[in-house]
Design a protein around this motif. Sequence first.
Motif, PDB file in Angstrom:
ATOM      1  N   PHE A 170       0.724  -1.229  -0.062  1.00  0.00           N
ATOM      2  CA  PHE A 170      -0.132   0.008   0.068  1.00  0.00           C
ATOM      3  C   PHE A 170       0.891   1.054   0.140  1.00  0.00           C
ATOM      4  N   ARG A 171       0.785   1.858  -1.114  1.00  0.00           N
ATOM      5  CA  ARG A 171       1.552   3.369  -0.990  1.00  0.00           C
ATOM      6  C   ARG A 171       1.128   4.153   0.261  1.00  0.00           C
ATOM      7  N   SER A 172       2.328   4.593   0.411  1.00  0.00           N
ATOM      8  CA  SER A 172       2.733   5.490   1.979  1.00  0.00           C
ATOM      9  C   SER A 172       2.442   4.910   3.129  1.00  0.00           C
ATOM     10  N   TRP A 173       2.479   3.261   3.243  1.00  0.00           N
ATOM     11  CA  TRP A 173       2.267   2.612   4.244  1.00  0.00           C
ATOM     12  C   TRP A 173       3.310   1.581   4.366  1.00  0.00           C
ATOM     13  N   VAL A 174       4.440   2.161   4.248  1.00  0.00           N
ATOM     14  CA  VAL A 174       5.789   1.208   4.295  1.00  0.00           C
ATOM     15  C   VAL A 174       6.011   0.599   5.631  1.00  0.00           C
ATOM     16  N   LEU A 175       5.952   1.378   6.639  1.00  0.00           N
ATOM     17  CA  LEU A 175       6.035   0.467   8.045  1.00  0.00           C
ATOM     18  C   LEU A 175       4.982  -0.448   8.260  1.00  0.00           C
ATOM     19  N   TYR A 176       3.758  -0.005   8.208  1.00  0.00           N
ATOM     20  CA  TYR A 176       2.781  -0.858   8.479  1.00  0.00           C
ATOM     21  C   TYR A 176       2.793  -2.093   7.729  1.00  0.00           C
ATOM     22  N   CYS A 177       3.097  -1.990   6.279  1.00  0.00           N
ATOM     23  CA  CYS A 177       3.133  -3.330   5.343  1.00  0.00           C
ATOM     24  C   CYS A 177       4.384  -4.185   5.661  1.00  0.00           C
ATOM     25  N   THR A 178       5.276  -3.586   6.214  1.00  0.00           N
ATOM     26  CA  THR A 178       6.557  -4.194   6.450  1.00  0.00           C
ATOM     27  C   THR A 178       6.402  -5.017   7.702  1.00  0.00           C
ATOM     28  N   GLY A 179       5.878  -4.390   8.801  1.00  0.00           N
ATOM     29  CA  GLY A 179       5.667  -5.044  10.056  1.00  0.00           C
ATOM     30  C   GLY A 179       4.694  -6.150   9.851  1.00  0.00           C
ATOM     31  N   LYS A 180       3.504  -6.004   8.988  1.00  0.00           N
ATOM     32  CA  LYS A 180       2.762  -7.128   9.032  1.00  0.00           C
ATOM     33  C   LYS A 180       3.161  -8.072   8.272  1.00  0.00           C
ATOM     34  N   ALA A 181       3.997  -7.973   7.005  1.00  0.00           N
ATOM     35  CA  ALA A 181       4.781  -9.064   6.506  1.00  0.00           C
ATOM     36  C   ALA A 181       5.626  -9.916   7.140  1.00  0.00           C
ATOM     37  N   ALA A 182       6.522  -9.065   7.650  1.00  0.00           N
ATOM     38  CA  ALA A 182       7.550  -9.667   8.977  1.00  0.00           C
ATOM     39  C   ALA A 182       6.582 -10.362   9.775  1.00  0.00           C
ATOM     40  N   ARG A 183       5.765 -10.237  10.429  1.00  0.00           N
ATOM     41  CA  ARG A 183       5.024 -10.785  11.330  1.00  0.00           C
ATOM     42  C   ARG A 183       4.419 -12.211  10.659  1.00  0.00           C
ATOM     43  N   GLU A 184       4.022 -12.068   9.576  1.00  0.00           N
ATOM     44  CA  GLU A 184       3.245 -13.190   8.872  1.00  0.00           C
ATOM     45  C   GLU A 184       4.363 -14.478   8.967  1.00  0.00           C
ATOM     46  N   MET A 185       5.490 -14.139   8.358  1.00  0.00           N
ATOM     47  CA  MET A 185       6.519 -15.128   8.096  1.00  0.00           C
ATOM     48  C   MET A 185       6.860 -15.542   9.360  1.00  0.00           C
ATOM     49  N   MET A 186       7.029 -14.618  10.261  1.00  0.00           N
ATOM     50  CA  MET A 186       7.589 -15.160  11.774  1.00  0.00           C
ATOM     51  C   MET A 186       6.458 -16.188  12.233  1.00  0.00           C
ATOM     52  N   PHE A 187       5.274 -16.163  12.144  1.00  0.00           N
ATOM     53  CA  PHE A 187       4.377 -17.047  12.625  1.00  0.00           C
ATOM     54  C   PHE A 187       4.223 -18.343  11.509  1.00  0.00           C
ATOM     55  N   ARG A 188       4.596 -18.141  10.487  1.00  0.00           N
ATOM     56  CA  ARG A 188       4.680 -19.294   9.489  1.00  0.00           C
ATOM     57  C   ARG A 188       5.849 -20.247   9.951  1.00  0.00           C
ATOM     58  N   VAL A 189       7.198 -19.647  10.274  1.00  0.00           N
ATOM     59  CA  VAL A 189       8.353 -20.587  10.598  1.00  0.00           C
ATOM     60  C   VAL A 189       7.934 -21.172  12.037  1.00  0.00           C
ATOM     61  N   LEU A 190       7.120 -20.161  13.055  1.00  0.00           N
ATOM     62  CA  LEU A 190       6.778 -21.068  14.159  1.00  0.00           C
ATOM     63  C   LEU A 190       5.953 -22.196  13.786  1.00  0.00           C
ATOM     64  N   ALA A 191       4.965 -21.989  12.965  1.00  0.00           N
ATOM     65  CA  ALA A 191       4.218 -23.408  12.693  1.00  0.00           C
ATOM     66  C   ALA A 191       4.962 -24.602  12.130  1.00  0.00           C
ATOM     67  N   GLU A 192       5.975 -24.232  11.462  1.00  0.00           N
ATOM     68  CA  GLU A 192       6.678 -25.212  11.000  1.00  0.00           C
ATOM     69  C   GLU A 192       7.636 -26.045  12.058  1.00  0.00           C
ATOM     70  N   GLU A 193       8.182 -25.168  12.819  1.00  0.00           N
ATOM     71  CA  GLU A 193       8.860 -25.707  14.038  1.00  0.00           C
ATOM     72  C   GLU A 193       8.405 -26.303  14.978  1.00  0.00           C
ATOM     73  N   GLU A 194       6.918 -25.803  15.333  1.00  0.00           N
ATOM     74  CA  GLU A 194       6.131 -26.424  16.482  1.00  0.00           C
ATOM     75  C   GLU A 194       5.001 -27.033  15.998  1.00  0.00           C
ATOM     76  N   PRO A 195       4.951 -28.312  15.527  1.00  0.00           N
ATOM     77  CA  PRO A 195       3.940 -29.124  15.119  1.00  0.00           C
ATOM     78  C   PRO A 195       2.704 -29.194  15.929  1.00  0.00           C
ATOM     79  N   ASP A 196       3.033 -29.159  17.233  1.00  0.00           N
ATOM     80  CA  ASP A 196       2.053 -29.382  18.098  1.00  0.00           C
ATOM     81  C   ASP A 196       1.356 -28.182  18.323  1.00  0.00           C
TER      82      ASP A 196
END
Length: 267
Positions: A170-196
């Motif tokens: 989203f143009r002019s939303w660089v901080l928000y988009c960056t933060g949300k994208a980073a968080r999403e990948m963070m939790f995808r990694v967590l799901a891979e690491e912690e199958p329970d």
Amino acid sequence: MSSTQCTDLGRALCIITGASRGFGRTIAREMSGLVKPGSALVLTARSGDDLRSLEAELAESEAGRAGLVVECVVADLGQMEGLGSVVRASKEAFSEDIDHVILVNNAASLGDVSRDAKSFTDMAEVDSYLSLNVSSSLCLTASILQAFPQLPGLRRSVINITSLCALQPFRSWVLYCTGKAAREMMFRVLAEEEPDLRVLSYSPGPLDTDMQKVARSRTADPSIRKSFSDMFAQGQLLTCEASCAKLMKLLLEDSYTSGAHVDVYDL
């Protein structure tokens, strides 16, 4: 993963960040009605007055009268002391009867949407934003998982409140988009690491909140700003209650793929 919808979330310890207003406050209300007696809610935000009014409201609710424990933690999650106080309160609220630990990473800020990406030359400003919106989310989640390790009979769920901005620029939303994208990948990694672990990134859609008001008044990009203004004018914004009801249904059905991004409009 169950094939039929449960009617409750169990005897749960629910930790909800950004709980004082908007979507977080609605999550606290809805979860309080879906947990069994003997459950506890740990609610954290920076606004003490708003948290205390929510605590009083929950105390008067049916769940409150049935003995729901509510702990409020006034904290800045962008600081280590704030994270520590949430973890301590969560440990104190936990009892041997608890069979489900639920962490809702809802706290977030919009950032300065009145500027383009090329204006962000101050590293301290960017670091401050990422500290609250990314670093705190990872560190709190890691701390809660360490405090409540996998045990027989204990379910653990981590919910990340995400956004379309995690997937689209989203143009002019660089901080928000960056933060949300980073968080999403963070939790995808967590799901891979912690199958329970049950991990969900839920995108609640355009909500009628104070954050949306800022979006349609301060966004630098005229086309993005107009799209938000039009949604508001045409009554297309969702209420927190309508979106939260779909999140609760997702959690009760418990059939989502762990680590998935689920949008309110997918349901």
